[in-house]
Design a protein around this motif. Structure first.
Motif, short mmCIF file in Angstrom:
data_model
loop_
_atom_site.label_atom_id
_atom_site.label_comp_id
_atom_site.label_asym_id
_atom_site.label_seq_id
_atom_site.Cartn_x
_atom_site.Cartn_y
_atom_site.Cartn_z
N LYS A 56 44.28 47.24 36.84
CA LYS A 56 43.49 48.37 37.35
C LYS A 56 42.05 47.94 37.62
O LYS A 56 41.43 48.37 38.60
CB LYS A 56 43.51 49.53 36.34
N ALA A 57 41.52 47.11 36.73
CA ALA A 57 40.14 46.62 36.93
C ALA A 57 40.07 45.81 38.22
O ALA A 57 39.11 45.94 39.00
CB ALA A 57 39.71 45.79 35.72
N ALA A 69 40.02 48.00 41.09
CA ALA A 69 38.72 48.67 41.24
C ALA A 69 37.65 47.71 41.75
O ALA A 69 36.48 48.09 41.86
CB ALA A 69 38.30 49.29 39.90
N GLY A 70 38.02 46.48 42.00
CA GLY A 70 37.08 45.55 42.61
C GLY A 70 36.40 44.60 41.64
O GLY A 70 35.52 43.82 42.04
N ALA A 71 36.77 44.65 40.36
CA ALA A 71 36.14 43.74 39.40
C ALA A 71 36.55 42.29 39.70
O ALA A 71 37.66 42.04 40.18
CB ALA A 71 36.57 44.11 37.98
#
Lengths: 47, 456
Positions: B446-447, B450-452
């Motif tokens: 998920k991170a 989210a673009g991490a």
């Protein structure tokens, strides 16, 4: 914020008021049959 | 309670009671890790961590954490939901229909005793199938969405019953105000054009069983004559997928055992065959079986889940679509808190019906007389047994109280707990370990979404 980035605000607190309509999928019916996976189930009341 | 972990060079924090997920820098990560249960004062955190990170940075981080806590995104306190809300008997609205207590495979790890559930081999009659529909439409009371899973044994050995049951349900669903959702789990051996078309037309989800690489699959999933099933089933599964529309879901589902702890390679193999909705589950087996997972295997399994995560990260970075069932988590929606407390609903909202019409709390209890709750002829007569299941929730399981994964697994599988954990309210610790690791992997994915920046 400089020291922490939020990627999900969390929905658990907000939906504690719902009383569980029971219309959602029974989690075991999807793929596993041998474990309990609830966190990925869809709510039938959310569009 | 805040759970912190590092994976692939990324700091991640989960606020357990709200479900909020954050990516802290090293300073705030250190604060959250040192104080998982309460927000520290700036003074105490500075005293504890100032030497490592600098006092000013620690104070700044604590101020930001305090803001998030004020917004119910950190250190959120559990809220009391009255027990009757999550532990009362509910209408039964999902059934696992055991249309065949027989199987054309002899899988080494079968929990159903090669399909017969320790009883006589048998096929459910179409009449019993129709009676099951009458039972569920009455038992579900005001519930509209009804789930019927055709299971076995091997349900395609009973296609006549499957077809007639579906036809009957479709003929009555409108007048009875129901919406039937059918699913089917198959080993694939009997798939042909005719039943592929039927399955694709009627089943909202289909689960196709294949363990992965030929050598892995054929070691466990053998035909009656002892030969491997891989070469027969893979072309059939491919054909089913080709003919299945994009609007209908499926899972290519495997089982891993102690003999393929390198199951990420099986995931890659399955993906390479053209399947992108994949589930690979840990075997459930008594400890004396050579293929059963052992406690000493758990660190290796955790590494393998990380390897699998990296494979998914790489594929997604290349723009490819791929999904692993046990890494799915819905952070922005997902089920309500009540559902998360209750779990799968076995014995309460969910039941299994055997070929002879006997009713059990779930498919894993089928054939166990002490868990029989009734039959299609007499109805449900053992609400006392159903109540034991209904009253089992996160709140009744002491081990769940301090667990960060509790709202995602709801205290585990009731059958797994009874057979391998020591009781319905005593989760199987091996399963807990794996669930926690999978949730961490899911949050990392998920991170990345989210673009991490995630190293892999």
């Amino acid at each position: 914020m400089k020291h922490i980035k939020t990627i999900a605000e969390g929905t658990l607190k907000k939906n504690r008021d719902t009383r569980g309509c029971g219309e959602c999928q029974t989690s075991c019916q999807s793929a596993c049959k041998t474990s309990c996976t609830v966190g990925n189930q869809k709510c039938e009341n959310k569009k | 309670m805040v759970h912190t972990f590092r994976q692939n060079g990324l700091n991640i924090a989960l606020d357990v009671e709200s479900g909020a997920v954050h990516l802290p820098d090293d300073v705030s990560y250190a604060v959250l890790s040192a104080y998982p249960d309460r927000l520290p004062t700036a003074d105490e955190a500075a005293e504890k961590l100032g030497a490592s990170f600098g006092e000013a940075a620690v104070r700044e981080a604590v101020a930001e954490l305090a803001e998030l806590a004020a917004d119910d995104m950190l250190y959120t306190l559990p809220e009391q939901i009255p027990a009757p809300v999550y532990s009362s008997l509910m209408p039964i609205k999902a059934v696992c229909l055991h249309v065949a207590h027989d199987c054309n495979l002899r899988c080494g790890y079968c929990f159903a005793s090669q399909g017969d559930y320790h009883g006589a081999r048998g096929i459910m009659s179409p009449e019993t199938g129709r009676k099951s529909i009458d039972f569920i439409t009455a038992a579900s009371k005001g519930m509209r969405n009804i789930e019927i899973d055709f299971f076995g044994g091997e349900p395609t050995m009973a296609m006549k019953t499957v077809r007639e049951t579906v036809a009957y349900a479709r003929s009555v669903e409108k007048e009875r105000g129901k919406n039937f959702r059918f699913t089917l789990t198959t080993n694939g051996l009997l798939l042909n054009d005719e039943n592929i078309d039927f399955i694709n037309a009627e089943m909202s989800n289909v689960v196709l069983s294949l363990d992965g690489r030929r050598i892995v699959n054929d070691r466990m999933r053998k035909c009656v004559d002892g030969s491997g099933s891989y070469d027969v089933i893979v072309p059939k599964f491919k054909k089913l997928l080709e003919k299945r529309g994009p609007d209908k879901s499926y899972y290519l589902r495997g089982t891993f055992t102690r003999e393929n702890l390198d199951f990420a390679a099986d995931f890659e193999h399955i993906y390479g065959l053209g399947f992108d909705e994949i589930s690979i589950e840990p075997v459930t087996a008594p400890a004396d079986k050579s293929y059963a997972l052992r406690d000493e295997d758990l660190p290796r399994i955790a590494e393998e889940y990380e390897r699998l995560t990296n494979i998914i990260l790489k594929l997604r970075a290349e723009g490819k679509k791929v999904n692993f069932f046990h890494f799915m988590v819905d952070l922005d929606g997902g089920p309500c808190a009540v559902k998360r407390l209750k779990g799968c609903g076995a014995g309460n909202e969910y039941a299994a019906i055997a070929p002879d019409g006997s009713i059990y709390p779930c498919h894993q209890f089928v054939g166990m007389e002490e868990y029989r709750i009734g039959s299609l002829d007499e109805g449900v007569v053992r609400d006392d047994i159903r109540r034991i299941f209904a009253q089992s929730s996160i709140m009744s399981k002491p081990k769940c109280a301090g667990c960060f994964a509790k709202y995602n697994c709801s205290g585990g599988c009731a059958a797994g707990n009874v057979f391998y954990g020591g009781g319905i309210d005593s989760p199987n610790e091996q399963a807990c370990f794996m669930q926690k690791k999978r949730l961490e992997c899911a949050l990392l994915l998920k991170a990345a979404e989210a673009g991490a920046h995630v190293e892999f």
